[in-house]
Design a protein around this motif. Structure first.
Motif, PDB file in Angstrom:
ATOM      1  N   TYR A  94       0.844  -1.191   0.000  1.00 46.14           N
ATOM      2  CA  TYR A  94       0.000   0.000   0.000  1.00 46.14           C
ATOM      3  C   TYR A  94       0.883   1.247   0.000  1.00 46.14           C
ATOM      4  N   LEU A 152      -5.305  -1.882  -1.033  1.00 44.83           N
ATOM      5  CA  LEU A 152      -5.610  -2.681   0.142  1.00 44.83           C
ATOM      6  C   LEU A 152      -4.635  -2.310   1.243  1.00 44.83           C
ATOM      7  N   GLU A 153      -5.141  -1.944   2.412  1.00 42.61           N
ATOM      8  CA  GLU A 153      -4.295  -1.558   3.528  1.00 42.61           C
ATOM      9  C   GLU A 153      -3.811  -2.808   4.282  1.00 42.61           C
ATOM     10  N   TYR A 193      -4.578  -4.401   7.184  1.00 38.56           N
ATOM     11  CA  TYR A 193      -5.627  -4.464   8.192  1.00 38.56           C
ATOM     12  C   TYR A 193      -5.151  -5.239   9.417  1.00 38.56           C
ATOM     13  N   LYS A 221     -13.285  -9.291   4.943  1.00 38.03           N
ATOM     14  CA  LYS A 221     -13.455  -7.839   4.936  1.00 38.03           C
ATOM     15  C   LYS A 221     -12.696  -7.228   6.103  1.00 38.03           C
ATOM     16  N   THR A 269     -11.030  -3.298   7.897  1.00 43.28           N
ATOM     17  CA  THR A 269     -11.118  -1.837   7.978  1.00 43.28           C
ATOM     18  C   THR A 269      -9.854  -1.294   8.634  1.00 43.28           C
ATOM     19  N   ASN A 277     -10.239   3.138   5.390  1.00 39.93           N
ATOM     20  CA  ASN A 277     -10.003   2.232   4.268  1.00 39.93           C
ATOM     21  C   ASN A 277     -10.729   0.928   4.556  1.00 39.93           C
ATOM     22  N   GLY A 335     -11.558  -2.710   2.875  1.00 46.53           N
ATOM     23  CA  GLY A 335     -11.200  -3.614   1.790  1.00 46.53           C
ATOM     24  C   GLY A 335     -11.878  -4.958   1.927  1.00 46.53           C
ATOM     25  N   TRP A 352     -10.881  -8.272  -5.523  1.00 44.35           N
ATOM     26  CA  TRP A 352     -10.920  -7.443  -4.318  1.00 44.35           C
ATOM     27  C   TRP A 352     -11.525  -6.084  -4.636  1.00 44.35           C
ATOM     28  N   VAL A 376     -11.878  -1.957  -2.744  1.00 45.86           N
ATOM     29  CA  VAL A 376     -11.417  -1.051  -1.688  1.00 45.86           C
ATOM     30  C   VAL A 376     -12.186   0.260  -1.787  1.00 45.86           C
TER      31      VAL A 376
END
Length: 269
Positions: free
Chosen positions: A159, A165-166, A168, A193, A195, A207, A209, A224, A226
Motif C-alpha cells: 500500500y 488494500l491496507e 488491516y 473484509k 477496515t 479504508n 477492503g 478485491w 477497496v
C-alpha cells in the motif's frame, strides 16, 4: 505516518524472523512461471469548486499483474532457504485501443526475492499477529522510465504503490465459501473484509477492503474491492469540522492467468 501504523511497521521489521508474514494478495505460491492479470477500475471523487456543488469524478482503468519469475536458494534466518522471485506490475491510466495508457508516471514494477516458507496462507500467525507483511531477502523496483533501483527494506509494503488494500490489523468478517463469477470463470471463494482507520489533527481516513480468497487462481485471490474516504480540517479546529475531501473506489478481478511468466526486469544479484 500514524503512530499505530509506525508501530506495526517497526514491529514487523524487528520480529519477522520468528513470525511469518505474508501479504493480502499472496496467500499461496503456485508453480514457478505462473501469473495472473487483474483488471478493474480506480475511481476518485472530490468536491467541486465552491461555485459548483457537483463533485468532480475521475475514472481510470487499472491492471495488476503478479508473476512468479524464478527460484533460487538464499540465506534467510541463518540458513539456506528455498526462495522465489515474485514480480508485481501496476498500470493505471486511460483505456485506449492498444491498451492502458499510464500517462507520465508510467507503470510500476516491483521484483522481490521471498522465502517460500513465509507464504502459508494464514490470516493470523502463531503469536496472533495479523499476517500482513511480505518479508524479502532483496528486491528491485522500476517506476516509469526511471532506472531500476534496489529496495532498501526487508519487508514489502504494497500500500499504496501496488494496491490500495491496507494492512488491516484484523478481519471484520469472514464469509463462507461460495461461488462467484469472475472473467476467468466461476470459482469457489471465501470473502474477507477489513477496515483500517487513521487520524491526525488535520486529516482522517478510512479504508475498507474486501478480498475473495480462492485456490483456483494463482497466488490465491479471485478479486478485491477497496473504498477509501479522506476528510480534512484545520489543525486547531474541532473534530466536528472534518469535511470529506476525496473518495476512492477500486474494484479488481482476475481476468487472465498463465504458466509462461517472464521477468520484465533484468536479472539481478
Amino acid at each position: 505516518m500514524p503512530v499505530r501504523s509506525l508501530f506495526l511497521a517497526v514491529f514487523c521489521v524487528i520480529t519477522f524472523s520468528s513470525s511469518l508474514f505474508a501479504q493480502g494478495l499472496i496467500w499461496e505460491l503456485p508453480a514457478d512461471g505462473s501469473w495472473v492479470r487483474f483488471e478493474g477500475t480506480y475511481e476518485k471523487e472530490m468536491p467541486g469548486p465552491e461555485s459548483n456543488d457537483l463533485p468532480v469524478k475521475l475514472k481510470w482503468t487499472r491492471h495488476v499483474i503478479i508473476s512468479s519469475v524464478g527460484s533460487e536458494m538464499a540465506e534467510f534466518e541463518g540458513e539456506q532457504t528455498a526462495c522465489r522471485w515474485l514480480e508485481f506490475k501496476n498500470i493505471t491510466g486511460k483505456e485506449t485501443e492498444s491498451g492502458v495508457a499510464p500517462g507520465v508516471s508510467g507503470p510500476r514494477i516491483y521484483k522481490v526475492l521471498i522465502p517460500e516458507k513465509a507464504i502459508d496462507g494464514k490470516i493470523i500467525d502463531q503469536n496472533q499477529i495479523p499476517v500482513t507483511f511480505l518479508p524479502i531477502i532483496r528486491g528491485y523496483r522500476k517506476i516509469g522510465d526511471r532506472p531500476v533501483e534496489p529496495l532498501k527494506t526487508n519487508v514489502l509494503r504494497f500500500y499504496p504503490m501496488i494496491t490500495m488494500l491496507e494492512h488491516y490489523t484484523k478481519w471484520d468478517s469472514e464469509g463462507e465459501p461460495a461461488s462467484i463469477d469472475i472473467p476467468t470463470g466461476a470459482v469457489s471463494a471465501r470473502e474477507y473484509k477489513g477496515t483500517f482507520m487513521s487520524e491526525s489533527p488535520s486529516t482522517r481516513s478510512k479504508n475498507v477492503g474486501t478480498i475473495w480468497r480462492t485456490d483456483k487462481i494463482p497466488f490465491g485471490v479471485a478479486k478485491w474491492t477497496v473504498e477509501v474516504t479522506r476528510d480534512t480540517k484545520g489543525g486547531t479546529q474541532p473534530r466536528t469540522d472534518f469535511k470529506r475531501t476525496s473518495l476512492v473506489n477500486v474494484a479488481m478481478s482476475a481476468h487472465e492467468t498463465g504458466k509462461n511468466a517472464e521477468s520484465e526486469l533484468p536479472a539481478s544479484r
